[in-house]
Motif scaffolding. Structure first.
Motif, PDB file in Angstrom:
ATOM      1  N   SER A 284      40.744  38.973  38.806  1.00 58.68           N
ATOM      2  CA  SER A 284      41.282  38.019  37.830  1.00 58.68           C
ATOM      3  C   SER A 284      40.536  36.684  37.822  1.00 58.68           C
ATOM      4  N   PHE A 285      39.602  36.512  38.764  1.00 61.92           N
ATOM      5  CA  PHE A 285      38.851  35.264  38.854  1.00 61.92           C
ATOM      6  C   PHE A 285      37.400  35.494  38.462  1.00 61.92           C
ATOM      7  N   PRO A 286      36.742  34.470  37.908  1.00 58.87           N
ATOM      8  CA  PRO A 286      35.319  34.604  37.585  1.00 58.87           C
ATOM      9  C   PRO A 286      34.482  34.622  38.854  1.00 58.87           C
ATOM     10  N   ALA A 287      33.206  34.938  38.697  1.00 60.57           N
ATOM     11  CA  ALA A 287      32.292  34.891  39.842  1.00 60.57           C
ATOM     12  C   ALA A 287      32.226  33.471  40.378  1.00 60.57           C
ATOM     13  N   ALA A 288      31.907  33.353  41.645  1.00 59.19           N
ATOM     14  CA  ALA A 288      31.761  32.029  42.246  1.00 59.19           C
ATOM     15  C   ALA A 288      30.663  31.244  41.533  1.00 59.19           C
ATOM     16  N   PRO A 289      30.834  29.935  41.390  1.00 61.38           N
ATOM     17  CA  PRO A 289      29.796  29.108  40.780  1.00 61.38           C
ATOM     18  C   PRO A 289      28.589  28.977  41.707  1.00 61.38           C
ATOM     19  N   ALA A 290      27.574  28.277  41.255  1.00 63.26           N
ATOM     20  CA  ALA A 290      26.334  28.156  42.031  1.00 63.26           C
ATOM     21  C   ALA A 290      26.560  27.545  43.402  1.00 63.26           C
ATOM     22  N   SER A 291      27.586  26.698  43.539  1.00 61.03           N
ATOM     23  CA  SER A 291      27.871  26.078  44.831  1.00 61.03           C
ATOM     24  C   SER A 291      28.514  27.046  45.814  1.00 61.03           C
ATOM     25  N   GLY A 292      29.037  28.168  45.312  1.00 60.72           N
ATOM     26  CA  GLY A 292      29.747  29.135  46.147  1.00 60.72           C
ATOM     27  C   GLY A 292      31.210  28.814  46.360  1.00 60.72           C
ATOM     28  N   ALA A 293      31.645  27.611  45.999  1.00 60.68           N
ATOM     29  CA  ALA A 293      33.014  27.162  46.270  1.00 60.68           C
ATOM     30  C   ALA A 293      33.942  27.553  45.132  1.00 60.68           C
ATOM     31  N   GLU A 294      34.945  28.371  45.451  1.00 61.54           N
ATOM     32  CA  GLU A 294      35.887  28.801  44.407  1.00 61.54           C
ATOM     33  C   GLU A 294      37.249  29.109  45.014  1.00 61.54           C
ATOM     34  N   PRO A 295      38.329  28.499  44.483  1.00 61.24           N
ATOM     35  CA  PRO A 295      39.675  28.863  44.930  1.00 61.24           C
ATOM     36  C   PRO A 295      40.099  30.189  44.312  1.00 61.24           C
ATOM     37  N   LEU A 296      40.788  31.011  45.099  1.00 57.71           N
ATOM     38  CA  LEU A 296      41.262  32.323  44.639  1.00 57.71           C
ATOM     39  C   LEU A 296      42.771  32.441  44.880  1.00 57.71           C
ATOM     40  N   ILE A 297      43.480  31.368  44.618  1.00 59.58           N
ATOM     41  CA  ILE A 297      44.895  31.264  44.964  1.00 59.58           C
ATOM     42  C   ILE A 297      45.782  31.449  43.730  1.00 59.58           C
ATOM     43  N   ASN A 298      46.934  32.122  43.940  1.00 53.40           N
ATOM     44  CA  ASN A 298      47.991  32.245  42.927  1.00 53.40           C
ATOM     45  C   ASN A 298      47.515  32.970  41.670  1.00 53.40           C
ATOM     46  N   THR A 299      46.985  34.163  41.856  1.00 49.73           N
ATOM     47  CA  THR A 299      46.491  34.964  40.740  1.00 49.73           C
ATOM     48  C   THR A 299      47.572  35.201  39.679  1.00 49.73           C
ATOM     49  N   SER A 300      47.122  35.319  38.436  1.00 48.87           N
ATOM     50  CA  SER A 300      48.027  35.661  37.331  1.00 48.87           C
ATOM     51  C   SER A 300      48.119  37.168  37.116  1.00 48.87           C
ATOM     52  N   ALA A 301      47.315  37.948  37.854  1.00 48.54           N
ATOM     53  CA  ALA A 301      47.365  39.406  37.731  1.00 48.54           C
ATOM     54  C   ALA A 301      48.697  39.921  38.288  1.00 48.54           C
ATOM     55  N   THR A 303      49.717  42.659  39.488  1.00 45.32           N
ATOM     56  CA  THR A 303      49.649  43.472  40.708  1.00 45.32           C
ATOM     57  C   THR A 303      48.813  42.813  41.802  1.00 45.32           C
ATOM     58  N   GLY A 304      48.389  41.569  41.574  1.00 48.69           N
ATOM     59  CA  GLY A 304      47.489  40.901  42.504  1.00 48.69           C
ATOM     60  C   GLY A 304      48.210  40.124  43.595  1.00 48.69           C
ATOM     61  N   TYR A 305      47.577  40.069  44.765  1.00 51.69           N
ATOM     62  CA  TYR A 305      48.121  39.296  45.884  1.00 51.69           C
ATOM     63  C   TYR A 305      47.658  37.847  45.771  1.00 51.69           C
ATOM     64  N   PRO A 306      48.552  36.873  45.939  1.00 54.60           N
ATOM     65  CA  PRO A 306      48.222  35.493  45.553  1.00 54.60           C
ATOM     66  C   PRO A 306      47.567  34.600  46.604  1.00 54.60           C
ATOM     67  N   ILE A 307      47.367  35.085  47.842  1.00 55.68           N
ATOM     68  CA  ILE A 307      46.736  34.234  48.858  1.00 55.68           C
ATOM     69  C   ILE A 307      45.485  34.934  49.381  1.00 55.68           C
ATOM     70  N   ILE A 308      44.418  34.857  48.602  1.00 56.25           N
ATOM     71  CA  ILE A 308      43.145  35.452  49.006  1.00 56.25           C
ATOM     72  C   ILE A 308      42.069  34.370  48.986  1.00 56.25           C
ATOM     73  N   ASN A 309      40.931  34.701  49.580  1.00 58.93           N
ATOM     74  CA  ASN A 309      39.866  33.695  49.705  1.00 58.93           C
ATOM     75  C   ASN A 309      38.533  34.352  50.005  1.00 58.93           C
ATOM     76  N   TYR A 310      37.474  33.615  49.722  1.00 60.56           N
ATOM     77  CA  TYR A 310      36.173  33.968  50.280  1.00 60.56           C
ATOM     78  C   TYR A 310      36.098  33.400  51.686  1.00 60.56           C
ATOM     79  N   GLU A 311      35.553  34.184  52.606  1.00 60.41           N
ATOM     80  CA  GLU A 311      35.191  33.660  53.925  1.00 60.41           C
ATOM     81  C   GLU A 311      33.783  33.080  53.809  1.00 60.41           C
ATOM     82  N   TYR A 312      33.597  31.878  54.346  1.00 65.77           N
ATOM     83  CA  TYR A 312      32.345  31.151  54.142  1.00 65.77           C
ATOM     84  C   TYR A 312      31.558  30.951  55.430  1.00 65.77           C
TER      85      TYR A 312
END
Length: 370
Positions: A284-301, A303-312
């Motif tokens: 439900s989220f776009p690809a990470a921007p060029a900086s790599g920093a992107e929140p993946l919290i509180n999805t609108s999907a 069936t989606g789980y709302p507390i996910i993240n990229y490990e950096y």
């Protein structure tokens, strides 16, 4: 009300004792950074590309240990050291040049990048944070951000509170006090959990109280635990507890007989941190921007789980030597290809990066120089 602090630390094989001591040896709210003495002792090996050092995320630590072992086996000339010190310490250690890689569940914001110039956010894999509880006989429990915020602010103190009962019709909730557990160390899991609370209900949990280290409200009997392992142990030994714990500790939470709550997403649906729910949220989220920093919290999907993240991997773009830069790049590129296999990721409940985000990560890795 004073909060109790308990220290529990787990470590994988190959972790040097000096780094293990740094992860376990303090009762302060943030573990100490890697020692300068340790850093200086290893500097000659690092400079010639024979050693790579890492500290940081306890959520990533089990997987990093797998990567560490596999890479060292295939590349015997390179020694990798790692320490489960918490994301905040990993970021600080990388910024200060004490380690090559700071592992973090939290991305660096624009303000962070001003504070720590020259650092890169490099996504490595996709993880999640569970909401766990210790209630005998309760197999299914639903919670949303508003109720969780009220629990962690001490406004809801009993498990049979009407607000919890409303989310769980037909469930016989006990007249038992709730004991909140939170991280004592500077933690990316804290950042993710508080980000979720604020995204769900900013009036109940303001954005000013989101971060790796925060001022926790005074909930009655609250416990502060060090590391993800400490959260498992603390919740497992505390009847009526509630805690937020990284998905890589799922086997340990299961062994400790902890339940995993269904957590409300933006669509108002309750999901647990299964691979399918994590994948639905990720899509439900776009690809990470060029900086790599992107929140993946509180999805609108739905069936989606709302507390996910990229490990950096938090890495200085300019390493101290060309050999060090070459070694770090080789290891990180190995992670993004061979290391991110289902064989490695499935055991800790992680997912591989989407292809577009993997391309962003590869570009960031290849920008490292020395």
């Amino acid at each position: 009300m004073a909060k109790k602090i308990r220290l529990v630390c787990t470590a994988a094989a190959l972790v040097p004792l000096t780094l293990l001591a740094a992860a376990c040896g303090s009762s302060s709210s943030s573990p100490p950074p890697a020692s300068k003495a340790t850093s200086n002792a290893a500097s000659s090996s690092n400079a010639n590309g024979k050693s790579i050092s890492e500290t940081g995320s306890t959520l990533l630590f089990p997987l990093f240990g797998t990567w560490q072992t596999a890479y060292s086996t295939a590349n015997a000339a390179v020694t990798i050291t790692s320490g489960a010190t918490g994301s905040g310490t990993g970021i600080a250690d990388a910024s200060e040049g004490l380690v090559n890689i700071g592992a973090s569940d939290a991305y660096l914001s624009a303000a962070d990048l001003e504070k720590y110039p020259g650092l890169l956010n490099i996504p490595l894999a996709v993880a999640s944070v569970m909401v766990n509880y210790n209630l005998q006989g309760i197999k299914n429990l639903n919670l949303n951000g508003t109720v969780l915020a009220q629990i962690y602010t001490g406004k809801i103190t009993m498990w049979n509170d009407p607000a919890i009962a409303k989310l769980n019709p037909g469930v016989s909730l006990p007249a038992m006090k709730i004991v909140t557990l939170h991280r004592a160390d500077s933690s990316g899991s804290t950042f993710l959990f508080t980000s979720y609370l604020s995204a769900q209900d900013p009036s109940a949990w303001p954005s000013s109280n989101v971060g790796t280290t925060i001022t926790w409200p005074s909930a009655p009997g609250a416990l502060a635990e060090t590391g993800s392992g400490g959260m498992v142990t603390g919740c497992g030994s505390t009847k009526g507890c509630i805690a937020y714990i990284g998905i890589s500790y799922l086997a340990k939470t299961t062994a400790a007989n902890l339940g995993q709550a269904g957590v409300a997403n933006k669509a108002g649906k309750y999901t647990t941190a299964t691979p399918a729910a994590i994948q639905a949220a990720l899509a439900s989220f776009p690809a990470a921007p060029a900086s790599g920093a992107e929140p993946l919290i509180n999805t609108s999907a739905p069936t989606g789980y709302p507390i996910i993240n990229y490990e950096y991997a938090i890495v200085k773009k300019t390493q101290p030597s060309a050999a060090e830069a070459t070694a770090v790049k080789a290891f990180l590129n190995w992670i993004l290809t061979t290391g991110d296999s289902s064989k490695n990721l499935d055991t800790v409940g992680f997912l591989a990066l989407p292809s577009a985000t993997q391309s962003v990560a590869t570009t960031l890795v290849n920008s490292i120089s020395g």
